[in-house]
Every structure is written in C-alpha cells, then in structure tokens.
Design a protein around this motif. Structure first.
Motif, PDB file in Angstrom:
ATOM      1  N   UNK A 236       0.837  -1.203   0.000  1.00 54.40           N
ATOM      2  CA  UNK A 236       0.000   0.000   0.000  1.00 54.40           C
ATOM      3  C   UNK A 236       0.869   1.249   0.000  1.00 54.40           C
ATOM      4  N   UNK A 237       0.421   2.253  -0.718  1.00 53.01           N
ATOM      5  CA  UNK A 237       0.996   3.593  -0.634  1.00 53.01           C
ATOM      6  C   UNK A 237      -0.036   4.495   0.016  1.00 53.01           C
ATOM      7  N   UNK A 238       0.387   5.232   1.054  1.00 57.59           N
ATOM      8  CA  UNK A 238      -0.464   6.285   1.607  1.00 57.59           C
ATOM      9  C   UNK A 238      -0.191   7.542   0.794  1.00 57.59           C
ATOM     10  N   UNK A 239      -1.239   8.163   0.251  1.00 52.93           N
ATOM     11  CA  UNK A 239      -1.045   9.348  -0.584  1.00 52.93           C
ATOM     12  C   UNK A 239      -1.935  10.491  -0.109  1.00 52.93           C
ATOM     13  N   UNK A 240      -1.456  11.705  -0.319  1.00 46.53           N
ATOM     14  CA  UNK A 240      -2.134  12.906   0.178  1.00 46.53           C
ATOM     15  C   UNK A 240      -3.327  13.263  -0.709  1.00 46.53           C
ATOM     16  N   UNK A 241      -4.450  13.605  -0.059  1.00 49.48           N
ATOM     17  CA  UNK A 241      -5.649  14.036  -0.778  1.00 49.48           C
ATOM     18  C   UNK A 241      -6.202  15.296  -0.111  1.00 49.48           C
ATOM     19  N   UNK A 242      -5.303  16.276   0.119  1.00 46.25           N
ATOM     20  CA  UNK A 242      -5.722  17.574   0.639  1.00 46.25           C
ATOM     21  C   UNK A 242      -6.125  18.504  -0.494  1.00 46.25           C
TER      22      UNK A 242
END
Length: 426
Positions: A236-242
């Motif tokens: 898994x990659x945690x990715x920014x969704x701001x």
C-alpha cells in the motif's frame, strides 16, 4: 454447524473474538436471509465499536469471498497485478495506469466502481467515451485482457454477494467507518478478481474517506495483512488528498487529462502517482526487469494500449468527448500565493455541478466538472481565473460556488505541503 445470531452479537458486544465457525455461519446465514437485517445491524455496530483481530478480519474476508465466484486468470501468459484506490477528488489514476502497466508486460484485470458523493468513479469517467461498455461477461473480460493486457470494467454480481448486501446495510446504519468492515469489503472483491498481486492507494486528507494519516495507515495495514493472509502479494501507498489530483475534476474532463498523460504530458502530480503505482504493481508481479513505466508514457506504448483497450470495449478513442453547455469562471479575489485549495470543497462543487451522484441509481452529467487553473504554490493576480466550472444547467453554479466558500485561500506564501506519497506499507 448452526449458531444463534443473538449469541454471535453478544460475543462481539462483550469484546470477545468470534470463532472461525461463528464467522462462516454468520456470513452464510446473512447471505441466505436467515439472519435478520436488524441482527446484522447490531453485529456491525458491535464490530465498529469493538474492532476485530487480524484472524477475525482474515476469516470474515474469506467467508465473504467464498459467498460467490472467484475469477481465474491462470491461462494468461502474463502475471496479473491490480490497483485499488480508496477514492479522492480528481483521482483519474486508473485511466493512465492500467495501459501503462500493460505496456510494461503485466496483465491488469481492473474491476472498478462508480462515484458516490464527492468522490468520482472510474466507470463514470470512461462512460463519457462514446460507445465504451462497462459491463462485460467473464468471457469478454478474458478476451480483452488477453488481447490488450488490460481491462477496466464493472464487477459482476457473482463476486462477493455477501459484501454487496452488507455494504448496503452499513450505509444506512452508521457503520461505514468500521475499518475491519471497510478492509474486508474492499479485499473480498479484490481477491475474488483473481489477481496475483495488488497495490493499494490509500488516501488521507480532506478529500479522502480517511481524513487522518493515522486512520489511513490503520486501514492500509489491515488490507495489506488480509492480502498477505490470502496469498496475494499486497503493498500500500499512503497518498495525500488535501488538494485535488491534477487540474480537472469531472468525468469527460478527467478522461481528456488522462489522455494528456498517456501522450507524455499532463500534470506533474498525476504523472508522479501513475509512475509510482505502476512501478509497485510491476514489482509485486515479479517483473523486476520490465520496461520503466515513465518510458512507456514517453515512447507512446502506453497510449497504444489505451487505444486498443478502449476500442476492445466498444469505445471510440478518437471521438469527441462531451462538452458542457455552460461555464463560469471563479476569479482570484486578491493577489498573492494560492496557499490552499481544499479537495473536499472542490469535490462537492463538482458533484453539485452534476459530475457525481447522491444515490447509486442517479445519472451523472459526463461534461460537468471543474478545470483548475492554479494549484497551491502558484502566484496569482487579483481577477485572474482560478478555476472554470462546467455544467449543462447554469442554475447549478450557485450551489457549486457555495461549496467553494472557504475552499480557496490566498496568502503571502504557500502553507506547508505534504508530499504526494506519504508512506509505503508492505
């Protein structure tokens, strides 16, 4: 073996572990209508409040998986690998990603969904292409996959039917947020797809389902463990969704931007995430000596797969995409640096313009959406267009603008920005 539903509920209510036999019976009995909806609602709430162990989550997923059919791609000459995103705003990554990975030698059986609320759906985007079909039989899926290396389509009703029933119940009982239930829901369907490797794009931020990195990390860890426990190589990659991904939000608009990426251009963040996920998918499939995905975007081979894939599902890759009848520009109120562009506000605005749906049965307006002319960190001048709203009905602009109230901030400098890729979990 038969159990009593009330005893199962009490077990989890009292923070004790459900046995494998209890879990198997519960999923089977609920699917067959033996367990009443109100009883399953009580159990779902007990799981939300008290959680599940890794063993319980693995068994729960397995029971849902066994409630339906499982795809088999063993006859393919290529290893299979897939990606799942937890959803965001402007997240069109599947569109350039699937053909890119296929161009590098893997097979990508991508069963996708439709958008709901402020997050977009891959099938909605692709259905803006004239003639393209989302619904394929298993035989058609295999034929497209064998011919092109990639297929993106709707999941059949035979995959994890227990999850489909439980998902609808969670939606109306305030139990959607349960991480064990989210993880098992996603993974039962993904494992049922029959892929040999899986890469998860778990988003965190205002435009994501998981607002905090802590919760996104917990979800990612749980899903990776489920995949590993079921013999699927999972990362898994945690990715920014701001901030929205790319510069478009909306179905046809995002297809157009995806084609730009496949042509070797496109926004930097979309390219960065496409390449990063593609490399992870190839590595998980064991293709360590494959062509680099960045080269596949540059040399046109990813575009070739895209065109063949769209044509194989009845679409015309050269056909003009839908264009909205009306547009409205949102102008900068002052000069300075665009310091914040809130993903959730933009997503809700696009939804109100017609790009999304409030209920699963609602239609979407394929031409509706938003084009962003500036992203955080850009210098802007007062009166400069920040974004253009697209809609077929001009009466939608007022409610969309209300959603954008407070979503845009201009200051002397950009707020501290997180990197796009936050963590890797394996």
């Amino acid at each position: 073996m038969s159990f009593d539903a009330v005893d199962v509920i009490r077990t989890k209510r009292d923070r004790r572990e459900l046995s494998d036999a209890q879990i198997d019976w519960t999923i089977g009995a609920y699917t067959e209508g033996v367990i009443a909806e109100e009883q399953m609602s009580a159990l779902a709430m007990a799981i939300l409040l008290n959680g599940m162990t890794r063993r319980e989550v693995a068994r729960w997923t397995d029971a849902m998986l066994r409630s339906g059919e499982r795809m088999d791609w063993s006859g393919l000459s290529r290893p299979t690998t897939d990606k799942h995103s937890t959803g965001g705003v402007g997240d069109k990554i599947t569109l350039p990603l699937a053909p890119t990975v296929a161009a590098c030698g893997a097979a990508v059986p991508q069963l996708s969904g439709r958008g709901l609320g402020h997050t977009g759906g891959t099938l909605d985007k692709l259905e803006s292409i004239p003639g393209w079909r989302a619904s394929l039989s298993n035989e058609e899926m295999l034929a497209v996959l064998d011919r092109t290396g990639a297929v993106v389509c709707a999941a059949g009703s035979g995959l994890a039917p227990a999850d489909r029933k439980l998902y609808a119940l969670r939606d109306v009982t305030g139990t959607v947020e349960s991480i064990p239930l989210i993880a098992s829901s996603i993974m039962s369907k993904k494992i049922a797809e029959g892929t040999g490797a899986l890469v998860l794009d778990v988003k965190a931020g205002s435009g994501a389902f998981m607002k905090s990195v802590v919760h996104a990390r917990e979800l990612a860890r749980t899903m990776v463990d489920i995949g590993t426990d079921h013999g699927v190589r999972t990362v898994a990659l945690l990715t920014a969704m701001d901030t929205p991904l790319g510069r478009t939000v909306g179905n046809a608009l995002e297809v157009d931007e995806s084609v730009e990426v496949l042509a070797g251009g496109g926004p930097e963040d979309v390219v960065e995430l496409t390449v990063a996920l593609a490399r992870e998918m190839l590595a998980a499939a064991g293709l360590t000596d494959a062509k680099d995905p960045a080269d596949a975007l540059r040399d046109g081979s990813a575009m070739d797969v895209w065109r063949t894939m769209i044509s194989a599902q009845g679409g015309d890759p050269d056909a003009p995409l839908p264009v909205a009848k009306e547009t409205h520009e949102v102008l900068a109120a002052e000069s300075g640096v665009l310091s914040r562009l809130d993903a959730y506000g933009v997503g809700v605005a696009a939804w109100r313009l017609g790009a999304g749906r409030a209920r699963k049965e609602d239609p979407v307006a394929h031409a509706a959406g938003i084009v962003l002319h500036a992203k955080p960190g850009d210098l802007v001048r007062a009166g400069q267009p920040l974004m253009t709203l697209h809609a077929d009905d001009p009466e939608r602009f007022e409610r969309a603008l209300a959603a954008l109230d407070g979503a845009v901030e201009i200051g002397e400098r950009e707020d501290a920005r997180r990197p796009l890729i936050l963590e890797r979990i394996a």
